[in-house]
Design an enzyme around this catalytic site. Structure first.
Site, PDB file in Angstrom:
ATOM      1  N   SER H  15     -25.995 -11.335  -8.902  1.00  0.00           N
ATOM      2  CA  SER H  15     -26.783 -10.925 -10.064  1.00  0.00           C
ATOM      3  C   SER H  15     -25.921 -10.448 -11.225  1.00  0.00           C
ATOM      4  O   SER H  15     -26.325 -10.562 -12.382  1.00  0.00           O
ATOM      5  CB  SER H  15     -27.759  -9.815  -9.666  1.00  0.00           C
ATOM      6  OG  SER H  15     -27.063  -8.683  -9.199  1.00  0.00           O
ATOM      7  N   ASP H 191     -27.965   2.186 -11.073  1.00  0.00           N
ATOM      8  CA  ASP H 191     -27.856   2.013  -9.625  1.00  0.00           C
ATOM      9  C   ASP H 191     -26.407   1.853  -9.157  1.00  0.00           C
ATOM     10  O   ASP H 191     -26.162   1.437  -8.043  1.00  0.00           O
ATOM     11  CB  ASP H 191     -28.702   0.818  -9.165  1.00  0.00           C
ATOM     12  CG  ASP H 191     -28.266  -0.480  -9.832  1.00  0.00           C
ATOM     13  OD1 ASP H 191     -27.257  -0.475 -10.572  1.00  0.00           O
ATOM     14  OD2 ASP H 191     -28.916  -1.502  -9.607  1.00  0.00           O
ATOM     15  N   HIS H 194     -25.487  -2.594 -11.261  1.00  0.00           N
ATOM     16  CA  HIS H 194     -25.790  -3.486 -12.385  1.00  0.00           C
ATOM     17  C   HIS H 194     -25.439  -2.805 -13.697  1.00  0.00           C
ATOM     18  O   HIS H 194     -26.203  -1.985 -14.196  1.00  0.00           O
ATOM     19  CB  HIS H 194     -27.272  -3.852 -12.370  1.00  0.00           C
ATOM     20  CG  HIS H 194     -27.663  -4.657 -11.168  1.00  0.00           C
ATOM     21  ND1 HIS H 194     -28.229  -4.089 -10.047  1.00  0.00           N
ATOM     22  CD2 HIS H 194     -27.536  -5.978 -10.895  1.00  0.00           C
ATOM     23  CE1 HIS H 194     -28.457  -5.038  -9.138  1.00  0.00           C
ATOM     24  NE2 HIS H 194     -28.041  -6.189  -9.622  1.00  0.00           N
TER      25      HIS H 194
END
Lengths: 216, 216, 216, 216, 216, 216, 216, 216
Positions: H15, H191, H194
């Site tokens: 991601s 978090d 990211h």
């Protein structure tokens, strides 16, 4: 608690179980377990006894009867290799006899219900460490109500099978009956079937009590 | 038919009446009248006796009690200058006593219900050519059911006021009771309150019968 | 009423029948039957004679011609095993000759219409307890209007087939003609084809009258 | 072309004019002018005689009658200081008498139509370099049709006012009548009012012809 | 007009042609033909010479090069059996050489362009009554601009093929050049490629002029 | 770097600056600063010299001219009490003269541009620690292009004001000119105005170079 | 349980409390109480001791600091006339010092936090039957972590105020610390702040334990 | 710069790489490359050294582990025939061991990680001109944190493989560690995984520094 450490607990059923769980398999945080009793069971275990490392998986599908459960049993139960399994089914089997009286092919009558459920239990039991059978219910205190009477017949079948095969039996109907001495049904479920969070928490508590969960 | 030619008929009430009508005033084709009994009344009159040129206006609002009706009476009834008026109110007045038992400020008890409804009737009657009062109802055949018993008290108040002021009285509860000898409640309304099209058509038929409508 | 107790009545047609019904099969509460005459027929029967336990199924598809009906006849009629069947088709067969004059492959001319419809009737009749054929129509009072003249030819074909095979015949065009003595077409359908609820109720009433339905 | 170089041309009317134009003022590229005749007029002028540098502004609003036009005349016409103005109004004034016959307060009868339109013309004319009045219309070839007859009365009023005040007169009804010798109404507008692109282009062409536009 | 009565005219190309047409085949009212020159061509023909009964079909696809056209030629041209065909392709063949200079596999260079286009023309011509080839273009007046120079090469190829096979040739680039003496490019197309309605109308007019269309 | 530690840097401008920033004030993570050069400036400073603790605020609004900037100067600049301010304005002032040539009230000509910009600079400078003025630009290498010529006039005004008041001057047009020796304009911006991420990064780099930012 | 029968319990806080509750007041079934600990508290009380008839109201607002709470205290606490009140605030007061270090006006430092919270407690206490103060927390086991250290200072302030005014004190940080001996923080909250259902259930359980709730 | 002129650079990962890139292949303007470091790398190269004509392709997929990468390696790397390849993988391999401790089949332990990554490198290297391996990371400064310790093990594996096969090695973890001396983790990523645009820009800068990119 009866459920063994490191167990995988699969909970299967209808819309009461489903509550918007993730597809194809409902496991994990947030909405993955839906918003009903499965999520509450998982949260209560996780917050109270994290050291048990129990995985909870929600495999409910809204609208299902026991006939539908049998059709997806291989992929939705056996393939997931659960250690413990809980089953709560039968509400739609009964309900459609009353809500769609003319659509008879949608009805699952007591004989088919008993035979199908027993067959699932019998063939699956050898693969499990533990099995929990919960009764279907209607949040209706009038025991002369036609649908209540029919639902009680299905609940009795669940009890009979649980007794015969040594499964943990949870009488959800009896639990709601106790609550109905304090609430009118509409305070728990507008349609007497789909409970609000109070009713869902009741199911979670009954399940946990039956498997010996300690609150603190 | 009692309703005069060229009349404007305003039908006011709660969600049973509303059914998604247009805001601020529900009048005209398609969805403007919603999908419930008001639309059916309009369609049956329009298809059967178009020469009467009757205008039907839907002023229902979901969730309303008689207390809410009183608060919007000037704009939603008087300002529209109806010739005929129909009122069906009281379901929420009762329901919230059972579905939200702790939220007591949302309850409208019988005394307030009667006083408010009578006051609306008394002050509006002189401006009307005709008034129809319909009972609230619960689609529940068990007359010992707690909410049914309470609903019957409100229905009796409607009858009392209708008799006192000479309004056309429509006993919707009695009509559903007749249907319940053939159907279980779930075949008409999952929550025993909001009927499907069969139940809405029943209300439309009862209203029309009461005002002398001829089917052919 | 001609329709037998416990019958399954399938109603097939085009957009007038469809009205947003559920796919693949339109049966049951609320929007499942769409918002047109099929839903009204079901509601009027259900509210008036519930003891007959008649199932109503809507199989209309918007835009269909008789050519399209033939292509889906096996799955959409025969496989459903109806006891009674109603067919209202032909509006699009005619309309496209006028709305898309250049797209000739979309036109279904009278010969094809008659041959196809008769063939469907002839082969299906032995499987039915009853058959209802309703005329297509245009909500246009001017009988010299080109599309009206063509529509009347198709209506005559329906009558001819109904007579030949002993089907119940419902002259919807004639019913609209009576209404048009009171309304201008725009008060019933902006495009002279798709009626508002008044026009849909008219179709429902004509159908029910033809099968001997009693209002009370 | 009659329209002067560097003019600002405001075109006002109802849904035929509006066609999704930008709010509050429709001017500029793409969808700002909507998808109807105003956009086509602008594109034909822009592609053919860009040296004239004419600004086209769309101020149509769906559903408007002449009564609505008068209510917004100050902001929507006068404040924009047009050099040229075109007005096409009256369809809704007539239509509602037929589509909503019971809602009489929505009807604008001939006297009010004439008086209002004439008043707008009289007071605005001194501020303009040019004025175009276009007739309302119905795409219906039957001159005995009730709504057609009424529409012709309104068209005659437009012609009378145009003649009296020396405005450019455009007979849109006559143009559609010529097209109706080749097309059935449904090929141009399903509801006989809102034309497809062929009908919108017809209006654009009639307007341009009337103001002396040269195609090449 | 060169296009014969009752002809089916298929217009194929890239985004300039596409403009949101219906899939899989763009034919009919409203948005089916998209919002660009194809819709305008159809509307101008329909409003001016309806007696010719010409069908217009839009088969443009945004982003296409001549390589993409060849890949869908069977289904999108030949299978539709057009009487007349118009092709406007090449803009993307050129544009990507400049907008994505590194992505060389997306470039269609002049040799491939010419060979592919000629092959399509050669094999299709025998099945047609008439063929129109329109040049690609860039709305840029500076003939020394690198992309303009390249586009002119592709335009010359179109002319060469049109001459060789006797197709009707339409020089869209030349038409935009004339308009650019009056407008800066940004008044017609922000990206010099996708024109607003003025530019689309210009293409429609050029096409129609080339096939001998008479405005009145 | 010229920008002082702990400074608040407000960057104001039009759509090149805006890029979807948060309203009413664009400050913080993710999309709050939009997706253009402001976000890149913030990220490059934050990743390279976090110890400077510089706050970056995006106050761009799409479509703005210097006239619009003046109208919102109090709330959007002065009230935020910036230490450093960057201004990039003028593209729309020029563009509308070419894209909407007829809508003259939307044009901001050089005199108004200079007077307005100078006035903003003069009155704001005393409240600032530093001011950066960036030129408007067009991504067009042809210096004879009409809009390019006009844009260069506005760029010269920016330079003149920057010199007069000792602001940091950033020649964005010159930077794009250098890039245009390698790219065709379409590889940077389809409309020659709104750059892709390469062009936005170019602006960020030019700004940072001008204020003495060190890459490592 | 300490909470009296028929009490109204208002729970106020930030996003941990909010969890999507209904506006303006969160009370009742389903999503009205949001999906966090407030809903769980209500469900556990409702399922276990319905005879107490306790109303639970959620007044959390995402992003709030104690400064924001003070600003809405009159409408969101005092006007609701709670019998019992619970407050959990401080996470954002701390978090923004670390997540937005440059935006100093968004920081609420310990002195302001203590003074504001104490003032709210002091002035509200006389109107209450009971007050619960819960600590803010961070789901981070490293007590040397900078934000954890700061959060502990705020938690100590809560304890100090609870002790001084005799409020029920709930140490949520300590509860999470116990859970963190079994879980890594990411298993409870990806951002160490917003817990999944396990963490929310933990808060609910801690609250209930502190007010003497009995599980069975 | 190490990357050769005219190279195609494919960047693959999870991601952090994906960031909303286009499917199936992320290449080109605007959002096609997503909003993370890949887009920034492309923009910095494009704005600084356009003459190199380097193509950048984003093949990240959110949630991927090295196991997932191996499964799509043929279509997502080899079939694209990259000249240069960058790989950043491992975060999910580690994270799920901590965020979903019970779901052990989702864990990728160090042995599998090393074997799989080495195998991909070994077999692909012969087809490449250059390979870049970047470490996974956690934005957490506490080196005793359990997940940080595990992540460091995976980073060491990446370094070991890079050294063994002569790949360019980029220590992203070390870069974040330097930034963490100035920022608390929450200022870069809520978090810790990211990153916001500052953290993404840091990755882009580290990558570019490692391949010898010059800022000016």
């Amino acid at each position: 608690m009866l459920i063994h450490d490191n167990s995988k607990l699969v909970m299967i059923g209808d819309s009461i179980t489903d509550c918007g769980r993730k597809r194809p398999v409902g496991e994990g945080d947030g909405g993955n377990l839906g918003t009903g009793y499965v999520s509450m069971v998982s949260a209560l275990i996780g917050a109270t006894c994290p050291e048990k490392r129990i995985r909870v998986v929600n495999m409910g599908i809204s609208g299902d009867t026991v006939r539908d459960l049998a059709a997806r049993w291989q992929t939705d139960v056996l393939d997931l290799k659960p250690d413990w399994l809980s089953v709560m089914i039968g509400i739609n089997d009964v309900w459609r006899q009353f809500s769609r009286p003319n659509v008879i092919e949608s009805h699952v009558y007591p004989d088919e219900y008993e035979e199908t459920l027993e067959n699932l239990v019998k063939t699956t039991l050898p693969t499990l460490k533990g099995l929990v059978l919960m009764t279907p219910y209607i949040i209706e205190s009038n025991k002369n109500d036609a649908m209540r009477q029919m639902m009680d017949r299905y609940g009795a079948i669940v009890k009979k099978i649980a007794d015969k095969y040594g499964a943990v039996f949870v009488d959800i109907q009896a639990a709601f009956d106790r609550l109905l001495t304090r609430y009118y049904s509409a305070a728990l479920a507008l349609d007497r079937i789909h409970p609000n969070t109070i009713g869902q928490m009741l199911i979670a508590k009954e399940f946990l009590k039956a498997v010996g969960f300690k609150w603190e």
